[in-house]
Write an enzyme that holds these catalytic residues in place. Structure first.
Site, mmCIF file in Angstrom:
data_model
loop_
_atom_site.group_PDB
_atom_site.id
_atom_site.type_symbol
_atom_site.label_atom_id
_atom_site.label_comp_id
_atom_site.label_asym_id
_atom_site.label_seq_id
_atom_site.Cartn_x
_atom_site.Cartn_y
_atom_site.Cartn_z
ATOM 1 N N ALA A 213 56.939 -88.964 15.794
ATOM 2 C CA ALA A 213 57.702 -88.794 14.556
ATOM 3 C C ALA A 213 58.672 -89.954 14.320
ATOM 4 O O ALA A 213 58.681 -90.558 13.242
ATOM 5 C CB ALA A 213 58.444 -87.465 14.581
ATOM 6 N N ILE A 214 59.484 -90.295 15.331
ATOM 7 C CA ILE A 214 60.435 -91.390 15.170
ATOM 8 C C ILE A 214 59.719 -92.732 15.110
ATOM 9 O O ILE A 214 59.984 -93.578 14.251
ATOM 10 C CB ILE A 214 61.476 -91.385 16.308
ATOM 11 C CG1 ILE A 214 62.526 -90.289 16.081
ATOM 12 C CG2 ILE A 214 62.169 -92.736 16.428
ATOM 13 C CD1 ILE A 214 63.471 -90.551 14.917
ATOM 14 N N GLY A 215 58.778 -92.954 16.033
ATOM 15 C CA GLY A 215 58.084 -94.236 16.076
ATOM 16 C C GLY A 215 57.301 -94.536 14.815
ATOM 17 O O GLY A 215 57.337 -95.651 14.296
ATOM 18 N N GLY B 241 54.021 -95.388 21.335
ATOM 19 C CA GLY B 241 54.472 -94.008 21.246
ATOM 20 C C GLY B 241 54.889 -93.716 19.819
ATOM 21 O O GLY B 241 56.050 -93.454 19.524
ATOM 22 N N ALA B 242 53.913 -93.804 18.898
ATOM 23 C CA ALA B 242 54.217 -93.679 17.467
ATOM 24 C C ALA B 242 54.184 -92.211 17.056
ATOM 25 O O ALA B 242 53.341 -91.794 16.254
ATOM 26 C CB ALA B 242 53.240 -94.503 16.645
ATOM 27 N N ASN C 239 73.791 -84.260 23.849
ATOM 28 C CA ASN C 239 72.544 -84.079 24.603
ATOM 29 C C ASN C 239 72.777 -83.501 25.995
ATOM 30 O O ASN C 239 72.003 -82.658 26.468
ATOM 31 C CB ASN C 239 71.814 -85.416 24.735
ATOM 32 C CG ASN C 239 71.242 -85.927 23.429
ATOM 33 O OD1 ASN C 239 71.215 -87.124 23.180
ATOM 34 N ND2 ASN C 239 70.767 -85.030 22.575
ATOM 35 N N LYS D 109 76.513 -90.055 21.660
ATOM 36 C CA LYS D 109 75.336 -89.208 21.467
ATOM 37 C C LYS D 109 75.082 -88.335 22.699
ATOM 38 O O LYS D 109 74.668 -87.176 22.581
ATOM 39 C CB LYS D 109 74.101 -90.056 21.151
ATOM 40 C CG LYS D 109 72.918 -89.172 20.770
ATOM 41 C CD LYS D 109 71.791 -89.927 20.130
ATOM 42 C CE LYS D 109 70.728 -88.924 19.655
ATOM 43 N NZ LYS D 109 69.512 -89.606 19.162
ATOM 44 N N GLU E 158 63.102 -83.638 29.596
ATOM 45 C CA GLU E 158 63.704 -84.966 29.736
ATOM 46 C C GLU E 158 65.187 -84.817 30.087
ATOM 47 O O GLU E 158 66.059 -85.184 29.297
ATOM 48 C CB GLU E 158 63.530 -85.728 28.422
ATOM 49 C CG GLU E 158 63.806 -87.215 28.524
ATOM 50 C CD GLU E 158 63.656 -87.912 27.174
ATOM 51 O OE1 GLU E 158 63.308 -89.105 27.175
ATOM 52 O OE2 GLU E 158 63.879 -87.274 26.129
#
Length: 326
Positions: free
Chosen positions: A10-12, A7-8, A208, A204, A285
């Site tokens: 933006a973060i990955g 799951g690459a 959220n 965190k 999510e």
């Protein structure tokens, strides 16, 4: 050290590029135009800390990679139960899975101790579907304090933050955590190994659990929610109820509601990930962010009327989106 990023996005891709700079053997799993761009031009990172390009192996077939030492999981939590065919080729007996997940993770009670040790949460691990694919003993927790976005296929814009806190569910400082942490630091990121990562998870989650569903219901930015008096009060109540659930589980994060609200207001007109998913027609999510804490409140006997109300409304919204998609 061999690492696969499953799951690459933006973060990955950002993590993969940093680990590649540190000399790790990195492999990115992605698809579509993003994959094509990374294959052609590498991962291009635009950052206030300096732009760079990492020419990392990228594929849509994990079988091309084979078993690795660490899998950095950049998928949405809604995809975990279905990721078995993707992750299986990457695993050997000691492979760790580092899940960069918001909210309450499926492994939360693994190695927790006390009366709830080993408990499974239906909201995040329905019928054990996630644990069957991602064995809790492989899990290393990860709380992300970095903001990135895909500016274009293959181009990651780093906005702020470089901290990726990690930790073992059983609170040990393991050799596998230290190995991954050292590589992240060598790549220019902050990656502390926290003996009790659950405190970071709740800190965190305060933002959220409140801003994400409200932003989707109201179509509002962080600043708009903070400046609207009634909404700010509702968010404050949601945060207070969340801290009460955390305390009932023996976790007391060192942060105040007002401090959390003030920090959110400084973010400005940022659209939460849930609002962005809503606008793009993607699944929301919210189970790991909101439904999980409502379930935990039921387990611990904590009254959370505001969380339950917002959960009911946002769940209706999510059901409507699934119906329309079908």
């Amino acid at each position: 050290m061999k690492v696969a990023v499953l799951g690459a996005g933006a973060i990955g891709a950002y993590v993969g590029a940093a680990l590649h700079r540190a000399g790790a053997d990195v492999h990115l799993v992605a698809r579509g135009p993003h994959l094509a761009a990374m294959r052609r031009d590498g991962v291009r990172v635009a950052s206030p800390r300096g732009d760079f390009t990492a020419r990392v192996h990228a594929t849509d077939d994990p079988a091309d990679i084979g078993p690795v030492d660490h899998v950095f999981l950049g998928l949405k939590a809604t995809s975990y139960a279905a990721c078995g065919p993707l992750i299986e080729p990457l695993l050997h007996a000691r492979t760790s899975v580092i899940a960069a997940q918001n909210g309450i993770p499926w492994w939360y009670f693994h190695g927790h101790g006390g009366p709830h040790d080993g408990h499974r949460l239906d909201s995040v691990d329905p019928r054990g579907a996630v644990s069957a694919v991602l064995a809790p003993e492989r899990a290393i927790g990860c709380v992300v304090y970095a903001a990135t976005e895909l500016a274009a296929p293959g181009v990651v814009r780093h906005l702020e933050g470089t901290r990726f806190s990690i930790g073992e569910p059983d609170r040990s400082v393991s050799a596998r955590c230290v190995e991954f942490s050292d590589a992240m630091k060598a790549g220019g990121l902050k990656c502390p190994v926290e003996p009790d990562l659950r405190a970071d998870i709740w800190i965190k989650l305060l933002g959220n659990i409140s801003f994400n569903p409200i932003s989707a219901l109201a179509r509002a930015t962080m600043r708009q929610m903070c400046l609207h008096g009634g909404t700010r009060r509702v968010i404050g109540i949601m945060m207070t109820e969340t801290l009460e659930v955390a305390a009932a589980l023996g976790c007391r994060p060192d942060i105040s509601v007002e401090r959390r609200l003030a920090g959110a207001e400084r973010v400005g007109d940022h659209r939460t990930s849930t609002l962005q998913d809503l606008e793009r027609g993607k699944p929301l999510e919210l189970d790991v962010l909101l439904a999980a804490v409502v379930e935990l409140a039921g387990i611990t006997g904590v009254e959370v009327p505001t969380l339950r109300t917002v959960h009911a409304l946002s769940d209706l919204l999510a059901h409507g989106m699934r119906r329309d998609a079908a």
